[in-house]
Each structure stands twice: as structure tokens, then as C-alpha cells.
Write an enzyme that holds these catalytic residues in place. Structure first.
Site: not given
Ligand code: G3H
Length: 320
Positions: A157, A220, A256
Site C-alpha cells: 500500500d 485506496k 479500498k
Molecule cells: O488502512 C487502514 C487504516 O489505516 C485503518 O484506519 P482505522 O484505524 O481508522 O480503521
């Protein structure tokens, strides 16, 4: 993650500035459509339970904190492989399904700890290229990708350099994305746009398109660290860019949403966007993931409510 045998991976098609210049976003229309999707009555009862089980398979179960430890990552991986309590699996008749999340998502240093537990049964996604700000040198960013792939990450990513979008330097964005895709080799690359930093929906649409033209496997929304992370209006713009790219090139690029997606209700809304804008094919893990650290806990609570009629306290659900 199983990818259909006939799936053709996206590849760099060249930067088409003419195409880009024709991209315009009607913000009012996107907001109206987003509001109608968000206010829609979602599926109920058995259908809702089935959608939530499906949502589990779409999660990139994530931990991206400065205080991550091998122990936390190992617990996260155990949870990713057994996302629901055994009594719920049995009550829902899912014993044969081998239910697991789509992937786990961690920092580079944690790849080997995740690998110890997962042993190839689930993909490891590593955030890269100076995540979350993306402001290290190009040489460092490319090397970081190579090291993560060498350590066992099957998905990378990357974060884009936001200044390329903010200054309209589409060639620079295209070139960096091509370099990242090349460094990934067989690993699939998700391009994090950090949409909360991009100011306008038109910038989001153009950045999405440039990353796809440069060979991104997924686009994403966010790192989870921007002031504003995944939203429905931004998602509409991005999935419509995916649709247009597919119509013109034949390549299917994944989506995503990530950051702040923490409720079962929100997951259902994003799934509805995918189904209505792109169709059922884009509800599969090779084309759709939800990046989230705490969403699974709420989904498990909602499924428990479906089975027992009661809600349990959040602390009763194992958390990484
Ligand atoms: O890529 C994923 C995010 O960093 C997760 O974010 P979150 O902790 O708000 O679910």
C-alpha cells in the site's frame, strides 16, 4: 485471496492528458447521490447477516500504530484467520466456509511477525513509500517496497506524493506510480491517494485516473492519518473513475476505502456503493477491500445480536 484464473492484471497504459483534461466532477450531484445511498434502508435479518459475513472477507485487518509490537501483530493475525467466535460460526452454519479476512495490513517491520503466524494462508499488505506522508526520497521509497516484498508482503500500500496532485504535475505522479508498480513485481500495489489532503473531488478523480493509467491494482482513499479519511462522496468519485477506466481499457482496478470505517452499518454502505456502481464482481476480495482496525469488532457484535438477540460489551470480543 483467490484471484480468478482469467483475471488480467492492470498495467501501465501511458499518461493520457487529453483524457484527464475532460474529467470534471459535479460535486452537488455526487453529494446528493451519496446522501441517497447513505440514507437508504439497508438489507435486514438473514440478508444482513450474509452481507456482514461477506464484509469480513473484504477487510484488510489493520494495525498501523507507533506502539505496535510483535505480540499485537501476532494477535491481529490470529484474529484475521479466525475472525468470529466458534459459537457464532456454528450458530451461523459457517463451519465449512473457512472464514478469514481479506488480508492483514501492517508496517514493514511487522511483516516477518505476521508471516510467522499466517504462513501464507492470508496475504500480508505492507504500507510503504514513507507512509503516511510519503515525503522521503524516491530512492528510499523504492527500496522500501523492495525490502517489504523480500520480507514476504504480497500487497504493497503506497502513498502518493500529494504535492504532485496539488500542483497539477500529473507526469510526476504517473512516473512515481510506474516506479512503485515496477518495484512491486508480482506483489499487488494499492495506491493511497490521501483524499483528505487533495482539496477537491476533481483532484481525487484525476489522481485516481493517473494512478490507474500507471498500473495501480487498487486505488485506496486514505492512510487513516489524514484529518478526513474515507467518505461516501469520495468513494463515488473513485469507483466511477474505476468504471470509466474499465470501460475504456478493459482493466479491472480494485477499490479500498480506509480510515474511520468502524461500524457494520458503514461497511454495508460501502458495499452498496460497490454493488450499485460497479456490480457484484467488485464485491470480491480481489477487487474490493475495506481497510480498518476496529470494524471487525462491530461486525462480530452485530452478528452476535443476529444470533442471540443481545448485544455484548465490546470488551468481550477478542481484539488485537
Ligand atoms: O488502512 C487502514 C487504516 O489505516 C485503518 O484506519 P482505522 O484505524 O481508522 O480503521
Amino acid at each position: 485471496m483467490s484471484i480468478p484464473a482469467d483475471f488480467k492484471r492492470n498495467e501501465a497504459i501511458g499518461l493520457d492528458l487529453g483524457w484527464l483534461n475532460h474529467i470534471h466532477v459535479n460535486k452537488a450531484a455526487a453529494d446528493r447521490r451519496a446522501a441517497s445511498l447513505a440514507n437508504r434502508r439497508t438489507v435486514k435479518k438473514e440478508y444482513q447477516a450474509a452481507w456482514l459475513v461477506k464484509a469480513i472477507e473484504l477487510i484488510d485487518l489493520t494495525t498501523l500504530s507507533g506502539d505496535d509490537t510483535p505480540g499485537r501483530v501476532e494477535r491481529l493475525c490470529m484474529k484475521a484467520m479466525r475472525p468470529l467466535r466458534t459459537d457464532l460460526v456454528e450458530a451461523l452454519g459457517l463451519q465449512e466456509r473457512n472464514l478469514m479476512t481479506g488480508a492483514v495490513c501492517v508496517y514493514h517491520e511487522m511483516i516477518r511477525h505476521a508471516d510467522k503466524v499466517l504462513k501464507g494462508r492470508l496475504p500480508i499488505a505492507a504500507v510503504s513509500t514513507g507512509f503516511p506522508a510519503g515525503l522521503t526520497s524516491m530512492e528510499t521509497k523504492v527500496r522500501e517496497i523492495e525490502l517489504s516484498v523480500a520480507d514476504g508482503a504480497q500487497e504493497i500500500d503506497i502513498v502518493i506524493t500529494r504535492q504532485h496532485v496539488l500542483t497539477g504535475n500529473w507526469q510526476a505522479l504517473y512516473d512515481e506510480m510506474v516506479a512503485y508498480r515496477q518495484a512491486c513485481g508480482e506483489a499487488h500495489v494499492k495506491a493511497i491517494l490521501a483524499t483528505g489532503d487533495l482539496v477537491t473531488l476533481e483532484n481525487v478523480a484525476k489522481a485516481s485516473m493517473v494512478c490507474m493509467m500507471a498500473g495501480a491494482d487498487f486505488i485506496k482513499t486514505s492512510t487513516g492519518k489524514e484529518g478526513v479519511n474515507a467518505t461516501i462522496p469520495v468513494s463515488l468519485v473513485m469507483v466511477r473513475a474505476i468504471r470509466e477506466f474499465h470501460e475504456r481499457t478493459g482493466f479491472k482496478v480494485g477499490y479500498k476505502p480506509a480510515g474511520g470505517v468502524s461500524t457494520a452499518k458503514a461497511a454495508l454502505q460501502y458495499m452498496t456503493v460497490m454493488k450499485e456502481e460497479l456490480g457484484n464482481e467488485w464485491l470480491e476480495p480481489h477487487l474490493f477491500r475495506i481497510g480498518a482496525s476496529s470494524l471487525l469488532t462491530d461486525i462480530e457484535r452485530q452478528l452476535e445480536h443476529h444470533v442471540t438477540g443481545n448485544y455484548s460489551a465490546v470488551h468481550r470480543h477478542a481484539q488485537p
